[in-house]
Design a protein around this motif. Structure first.
Motif, PDB file in Angstrom:
ATOM      1  N   TYR A  21       0.852  -1.187   0.000  1.00 21.71           N
ATOM      2  CA  TYR A  21       0.000   0.000   0.000  1.00 21.71           C
ATOM      3  C   TYR A  21       0.884   1.232   0.000  1.00 21.71           C
ATOM      4  O   TYR A  21       1.953   1.242   0.616  1.00 21.71           O
ATOM      5  N   GLU A  22       0.449   2.274  -0.707  1.00 21.30           N
ATOM      6  CA  GLU A  22       1.241   3.493  -0.820  1.00 21.30           C
ATOM      7  C   GLU A  22       0.368   4.707  -0.561  1.00 21.30           C
ATOM      8  O   GLU A  22      -0.745   4.822  -1.074  1.00 21.30           O
ATOM      9  N   CYS A  23       0.899   5.628   0.214  1.00 20.73           N
ATOM     10  CA  CYS A  23       0.223   6.887   0.482  1.00 20.73           C
ATOM     11  C   CYS A  23       0.294   7.760  -0.764  1.00 20.73           C
ATOM     12  O   CYS A  23       1.363   7.929  -1.354  1.00 20.73           O
ATOM     13  N   VAL A  24      -0.840   8.301  -1.178  1.00 21.01           N
ATOM     14  CA  VAL A  24      -0.897   9.146  -2.363  1.00 21.01           C
ATOM     15  C   VAL A  24      -0.159  10.470  -2.126  1.00 21.01           C
ATOM     16  O   VAL A  24       0.459  11.011  -3.034  1.00 21.01           O
ATOM     17  N   GLU A  25      -0.164  10.955  -0.910  1.00 19.85           N
ATOM     18  CA  GLU A  25       0.431  12.253  -0.584  1.00 19.85           C
ATOM     19  C   GLU A  25       1.964  12.210  -0.492  1.00 19.85           C
ATOM     20  O   GLU A  25       2.654  12.947  -1.167  1.00 19.85           O
ATOM     21  N   GLU A  28       4.884   7.062   1.098  1.00 17.58           N
ATOM     22  CA  GLU A  28       5.274   6.049   2.084  1.00 17.58           C
ATOM     23  C   GLU A  28       4.608   4.725   1.732  1.00 17.58           C
ATOM     24  O   GLU A  28       3.437   4.684   1.376  1.00 17.58           O
ATOM     25  N   ARG A  29       5.360   3.610   1.816  1.00 11.88           N
ATOM     26  CA  ARG A  29       4.811   2.288   1.514  1.00 11.88           C
ATOM     27  C   ARG A  29       4.766   1.435   2.771  1.00 11.88           C
ATOM     28  O   ARG A  29       5.642   1.526   3.628  1.00 11.88           O
ATOM     29  N   PHE A  30       3.741   0.587   2.848  1.00 15.08           N
ATOM     30  CA  PHE A  30       3.597  -0.330   3.967  1.00 15.08           C
ATOM     31  C   PHE A  30       2.887  -1.579   3.486  1.00 15.08           C
ATOM     32  O   PHE A  30       2.287  -1.601   2.419  1.00 15.08           O
ATOM     33  N   GLU A  31       2.978  -2.666   4.272  1.00 16.96           N
ATOM     34  CA  GLU A  31       2.461  -3.961   3.861  1.00 16.96           C
ATOM     35  C   GLU A  31       1.016  -4.203   4.263  1.00 16.96           C
ATOM     36  O   GLU A  31       0.340  -5.014   3.659  1.00 16.96           O
ATOM     37  N   LYS A  32       0.527  -3.527   5.284  1.00 14.59           N
ATOM     38  CA  LYS A  32      -0.845  -3.724   5.738  1.00 14.59           C
ATOM     39  C   LYS A  32      -1.677  -2.499   5.410  1.00 14.59           C
ATOM     40  O   LYS A  32      -1.197  -1.374   5.484  1.00 14.59           O
ATOM     41  N   ALA A  33      -2.944  -2.749   5.066  1.00 12.37           N
ATOM     42  CA  ALA A  33      -3.863  -1.645   4.756  1.00 12.37           C
ATOM     43  C   ALA A  33      -4.074  -0.798   6.008  1.00 12.37           C
ATOM     44  O   ALA A  33      -4.160  -1.325   7.114  1.00 12.37           O
ATOM     45  N   ARG A  34      -4.129   0.490   5.816  1.00 14.24           N
ATOM     46  CA  ARG A  34      -4.346   1.417   6.925  1.00 14.24           C
ATOM     47  C   ARG A  34      -5.371   2.455   6.508  1.00 14.24           C
ATOM     48  O   ARG A  34      -5.537   2.732   5.331  1.00 14.24           O
ATOM     49  N   LYS A  35      -6.031   3.046   7.486  1.00  9.38           N
ATOM     50  CA  LYS A  35      -6.996   4.103   7.193  1.00  9.38           C
ATOM     51  C   LYS A  35      -6.294   5.435   6.974  1.00  9.38           C
ATOM     52  O   LYS A  35      -6.791   6.287   6.258  1.00  9.38           O
ATOM     53  N   ARG A  36      -5.148   5.616   7.619  1.00  9.20           N
ATOM     54  CA  ARG A  36      -4.354   6.839   7.488  1.00  9.20           C
ATOM     55  C   ARG A  36      -2.889   6.479   7.354  1.00  9.20           C
ATOM     56  O   ARG A  36      -2.416   5.509   7.928  1.00  9.20           O
ATOM     57  N   CYS A  40       2.237  10.922   7.280  1.00 10.96           N
ATOM     58  CA  CYS A  40       1.680  12.261   7.070  1.00 10.96           C
ATOM     59  C   CYS A  40       0.206  12.395   7.455  1.00 10.96           C
ATOM     60  O   CYS A  40      -0.319  13.502   7.481  1.00 10.96           O
ATOM     61  N   GLY A  41      -0.475  11.276   7.727  1.00 11.79           N
ATOM     62  CA  GLY A  41      -1.869  11.335   8.133  1.00 11.79           C
ATOM     63  C   GLY A  41      -2.871  11.359   6.986  1.00 11.79           C
ATOM     64  O   GLY A  41      -4.076  11.446   7.215  1.00 11.79           O
ATOM     65  N   GLU A  42      -2.397  11.296   5.747  1.00 14.50           N
ATOM     66  CA  GLU A  42      -3.281  11.303   4.579  1.00 14.50           C
ATOM     67  C   GLU A  42      -4.234  10.106   4.631  1.00 14.50           C
ATOM     68  O   GLU A  42      -3.868   9.028   5.055  1.00 14.50           O
ATOM     69  N   ARG A  43      -5.468  10.301   4.171  1.00 13.88           N
ATOM     70  CA  ARG A  43      -6.461   9.227   4.177  1.00 13.88           C
ATOM     71  C   ARG A  43      -6.499   8.444   2.872  1.00 13.88           C
ATOM     72  O   ARG A  43      -7.035   7.351   2.831  1.00 13.88           O
ATOM     73  N   GLU A  44      -5.937   8.970   1.794  1.00 15.50           N
ATOM     74  CA  GLU A  44      -5.991   8.275   0.510  1.00 15.50           C
ATOM     75  C   GLU A  44      -4.788   7.344   0.364  1.00 15.50           C
ATOM     76  O   GLU A  44      -3.652   7.778   0.211  1.00 15.50           O
ATOM     77  N   ILE A  45      -5.079   6.048   0.413  1.00 16.48           N
ATOM     78  CA  ILE A  45      -4.062   5.011   0.309  1.00 16.48           C
ATOM     79  C   ILE A  45      -4.449   4.121  -0.877  1.00 16.48           C
ATOM     80  O   ILE A  45      -5.616   3.784  -1.046  1.00 16.48           O
ATOM     81  N   MET A  46      -3.474   3.730  -1.697  1.00 18.07           N
ATOM     82  CA  MET A  46      -3.793   2.867  -2.840  1.00 18.07           C
ATOM     83  C   MET A  46      -2.940   1.603  -2.809  1.00 18.07           C
ATOM     84  O   MET A  46      -1.843   1.596  -2.267  1.00 18.07           O
ATOM     85  N   GLU A  47      -3.483   0.517  -3.386  1.00 21.38           N
ATOM     86  CA  GLU A  47      -2.747  -0.738  -3.508  1.00 21.38           C
ATOM     87  C   GLU A  47      -1.777  -0.625  -4.670  1.00 21.38           C
ATOM     88  O   GLU A  47      -2.123  -0.092  -5.723  1.00 21.38           O
TER      89      GLU A  47
END
Length: 57
Positions: A21-25, A28-36, A40-47
């Motif tokens: 998952y990657e933050c649009v803003e 930042e990349r991470f392996e688990k889905a997150r709401k924020r 940076c606290g951005e809410r838009e995350i994409m696979e």
């Protein structure tokens, strides 16, 4: 081991990176889905990348 686990292991080897998952803003990349984004606290995350065994709906 269940039949589904066996088939998944045959189709997706341990070397497969999996879905990330990657933050649009901030990018930042991470392996688990997150709401924020934890950075940076951005809410838009994409696979991005990887192979996902979930069926398309």
């Amino acid at each position: 081991m269940s039949l589904i686990s066996t088939v998944k292991e045959m189709l997706v080897p341990d070397t497969e990176r999996g879905v990330q998952y990657e933050c649009v803003e901030c990018g930042e990349r991470f392996e688990k889905a997150r709401k924020r984004c934890p950075e940076c606290g951005e809410r838009e995350i994409m696979e991005v990348e990887g192979f996902d065994m979930r069926p398309d709906t």
